[in-house]
Write a protein that holds these residues in place. Structure first.
Motif, PDB file in Angstrom:
ATOM      1  N   ALA A  43       0.862  -1.182   0.000  1.00 55.31           N
ATOM      2  CA  ALA A  43       0.000   0.000   0.000  1.00 55.31           C
ATOM      3  C   ALA A  43       0.897   1.231   0.000  1.00 55.31           C
ATOM      4  N   LYS A  44       0.615   2.158  -0.892  1.00 54.88           N
ATOM      5  CA  LYS A  44       1.435   3.359  -0.988  1.00 54.88           C
ATOM      6  C   LYS A  44       0.821   4.523  -0.212  1.00 54.88           C
ATOM      7  N   HIS A  45       0.101   4.193   0.841  1.00 55.85           N
ATOM      8  CA  HIS A  45      -0.537   5.214   1.682  1.00 55.85           C
ATOM      9  C   HIS A  45      -0.412   4.791   3.136  1.00 55.85           C
ATOM     10  N   ILE A  46      -0.221   5.764   4.005  1.00 53.43           N
ATOM     11  CA  ILE A  46       0.071   5.457   5.406  1.00 53.43           C
ATOM     12  C   ILE A  46      -1.166   5.142   6.241  1.00 53.43           C
ATOM     13  N   THR A  47      -2.324   5.096   5.610  1.00 55.50           N
ATOM     14  CA  THR A  47      -3.535   4.698   6.315  1.00 55.50           C
ATOM     15  C   THR A  47      -4.206   3.513   5.619  1.00 55.50           C
ATOM     16  N   ALA A  48      -3.412   2.727   4.895  1.00 57.01           N
ATOM     17  CA  ALA A  48      -3.913   1.541   4.207  1.00 57.01           C
ATOM     18  C   ALA A  48      -2.915   0.404   4.400  1.00 57.01           C
ATOM     19  N   SER A  49      -3.357  -0.800   4.102  1.00 58.54           N
ATOM     20  CA  SER A  49      -2.560  -1.987   4.375  1.00 58.54           C
ATOM     21  C   SER A  49      -2.718  -3.020   3.273  1.00 58.54           C
ATOM     22  N   VAL A  50      -1.721  -3.884   3.148  1.00 61.82           N
ATOM     23  CA  VAL A  50      -1.829  -5.091   2.337  1.00 61.82           C
ATOM     24  C   VAL A  50      -1.432  -6.249   3.243  1.00 61.82           C
ATOM     25  N   PHE A  51      -2.232  -7.302   3.249  1.00 59.90           N
ATOM     26  CA  PHE A  51      -1.961  -8.438   4.122  1.00 59.90           C
ATOM     27  C   PHE A  51      -2.480  -9.720   3.487  1.00 59.90           C
ATOM     28  N   THR A  84      -3.448  18.160  14.726  1.00 58.93           N
ATOM     29  CA  THR A  84      -2.996  18.872  13.525  1.00 58.93           C
ATOM     30  C   THR A  84      -4.165  19.255  12.624  1.00 58.93           C
ATOM     31  N   GLY A  85      -5.378  18.862  13.022  1.00 56.61           N
ATOM     32  CA  GLY A  85      -6.561  19.190  12.232  1.00 56.61           C
ATOM     33  C   GLY A  85      -7.149  17.994  11.520  1.00 56.61           C
ATOM     34  N   GLY A  86      -6.471  16.862  11.549  1.00 57.60           N
ATOM     35  CA  GLY A  86      -6.972  15.656  10.904  1.00 57.60           C
ATOM     36  C   GLY A  86      -7.928  14.891  11.799  1.00 57.60           C
ATOM     37  N   THR A  87      -8.440  13.807  11.247  1.00 54.42           N
ATOM     38  CA  THR A  87      -9.342  12.936  12.009  1.00 54.42           C
ATOM     39  C   THR A  87      -8.972  11.469  11.826  1.00 54.42           C
ATOM     40  N   ASN A  88      -7.737  11.188  11.376  1.00 49.97           N
ATOM     41  CA  ASN A  88      -7.389   9.818  11.022  1.00 49.97           C
ATOM     42  C   ASN A  88      -6.274   9.217  11.877  1.00 49.97           C
ATOM     43  N   GLY A  89      -6.105   9.705  13.085  1.00 50.31           N
ATOM     44  CA  GLY A  89      -5.080   9.156  13.960  1.00 50.31           C
ATOM     45  C   GLY A  89      -5.223   7.654  14.149  1.00 50.31           C
ATOM     46  N   ASP A  90      -6.453   7.197  14.285  1.00 48.42           N
ATOM     47  CA  ASP A  90      -6.694   5.758  14.443  1.00 48.42           C
ATOM     48  C   ASP A  90      -6.283   4.966  13.215  1.00 48.42           C
ATOM     49  N   ALA A  91      -6.444   5.540  12.030  1.00 47.70           N
ATOM     50  CA  ALA A  91      -6.121   4.842  10.772  1.00 47.70           C
ATOM     51  C   ALA A  91      -4.630   4.526  10.681  1.00 47.70           C
ATOM     52  N   HIS A  92      -3.800   5.420  11.168  1.00 44.67           N
ATOM     53  CA  HIS A  92      -2.355   5.179  11.170  1.00 44.67           C
ATOM     54  C   HIS A  92      -2.006   3.993  12.069  1.00 44.67           C
ATOM     55  N   LEU A  93      -2.658   3.905  13.219  1.00 45.27           N
ATOM     56  CA  LEU A  93      -2.399   2.799  14.141  1.00 45.27           C
ATOM     57  C   LEU A  93      -2.896   1.472  13.569  1.00 45.27           C
ATOM     58  N   LYS A  94      -4.071   1.489  12.951  1.00 43.13           N
ATOM     59  CA  LYS A  94      -4.629   0.274  12.355  1.00 43.13           C
ATOM     60  C   LYS A  94      -3.726  -0.240  11.243  1.00 43.13           C
ATOM     61  N   ARG A  95      -3.198   0.655  10.439  1.00 46.62           N
ATOM     62  CA  ARG A  95      -2.281   0.258   9.375  1.00 46.62           C
ATOM     63  C   ARG A  95      -1.030  -0.380   9.964  1.00 46.62           C
ATOM     64  N   GLN A  96      -0.535   0.174  11.068  1.00 47.11           N
ATOM     65  CA  GLN A  96       0.678  -0.356  11.670  1.00 47.11           C
ATOM     66  C   GLN A  96       0.484  -1.802  12.127  1.00 47.11           C
ATOM     67  N   VAL A  97      -0.701  -2.093  12.633  1.00 49.37           N
ATOM     68  CA  VAL A  97      -1.005  -3.440  13.092  1.00 49.37           C
ATOM     69  C   VAL A  97      -1.159  -4.410  11.913  1.00 49.37           C
ATOM     70  N   MET A  98      -1.826  -3.980  10.861  1.00 45.16           N
ATOM     71  CA  MET A  98      -2.115  -4.873   9.739  1.00 45.16           C
ATOM     72  C   MET A  98      -0.958  -4.983   8.743  1.00 45.16           C
ATOM     73  N   GLY A  99      -0.041  -4.049   8.777  1.00 43.62           N
ATOM     74  CA  GLY A  99       1.133  -4.158   7.922  1.00 43.62           C
ATOM     75  C   GLY A  99       1.034  -3.385   6.624  1.00 43.62           C
ATOM     76  N   ARG A 100       2.199  -3.118   6.067  1.00 45.96           N
ATOM     77  CA  ARG A 100       2.323  -2.297   4.866  1.00 45.96           C
ATOM     78  C   ARG A 100       2.318  -3.113   3.589  1.00 45.96           C
TER      79      ARG A 100
END
Length: 139
Positions: A43-51, A84-100
């Motif tokens: 995944a070429k995005h920091i809030t997405a995963s490939v597994f 910082t004004g975003g709403t996707n803090g959780d998405a970054h953590l979820k991606r970290q768990v599921m992998g890049r």
């Protein structure tokens, strides 16, 4: 040694969702004409995963529920990143768990996956197009 590169564009119509992309990767392997080697899918995005996992009934919903319990989207104020004004803090953590990314061997021109294994794209901050890189190297 040969090299093949392709980008897949994926848009999940919800904030969180999963898509089985195994057939798209098989098509890339066929297109590459590489018979022995490896395919990297990331995944070429920091809030997405490939597994890799099974495409079994209920499993993707279980992933979504488990990840939401692990890193709930709301309240969004619980994440320093959202200051910082975003709403996707959780998405970054979820991606970290599921992998890049995943890497799969190619043997005799076929993805060398185990029984029931499938390749999935996981989205944790969707509703827009994102890219998946497919890079194949081999002979």
């Amino acid at each position: 040694m040969k090299s093949f590169r392709k980008e897949l564009w994926i848009e999940i119509p919800s904030r969180v969702g999963f898509l089985n992309i195994t057939e798209q990767i098989v098509q890339c392997v066929d297109e590459s004409q590489i018979k022995e080697g490896f395919v990297l899918v990331n995944a070429k995005h920091i809030t997405a995963s490939v597994f890799i996992n099974g495409d079994e009934r209920g499993l993707l919903q279980d992933f979504a529920l488990w990840l939401e319990r692990l890193a709930p989207h709301e309240p969004i104020t619980q994440y320093r990143h959202n200051e910082t004004g975003g709403t996707n803090g959780d998405a970054h953590l979820k991606r970290q768990v599921m992998g890049r990314e995943v890497m799969v061997a190619i043997t005799n021109g076929i993805l060398d996956l185990g029984p029931y294994e499938q390749i999935f794209y996981g989205e944790f901050d969707g509703l827009r197009e994102k890219r998946v890189l497919v890079k194949i190297i081999g002979e």
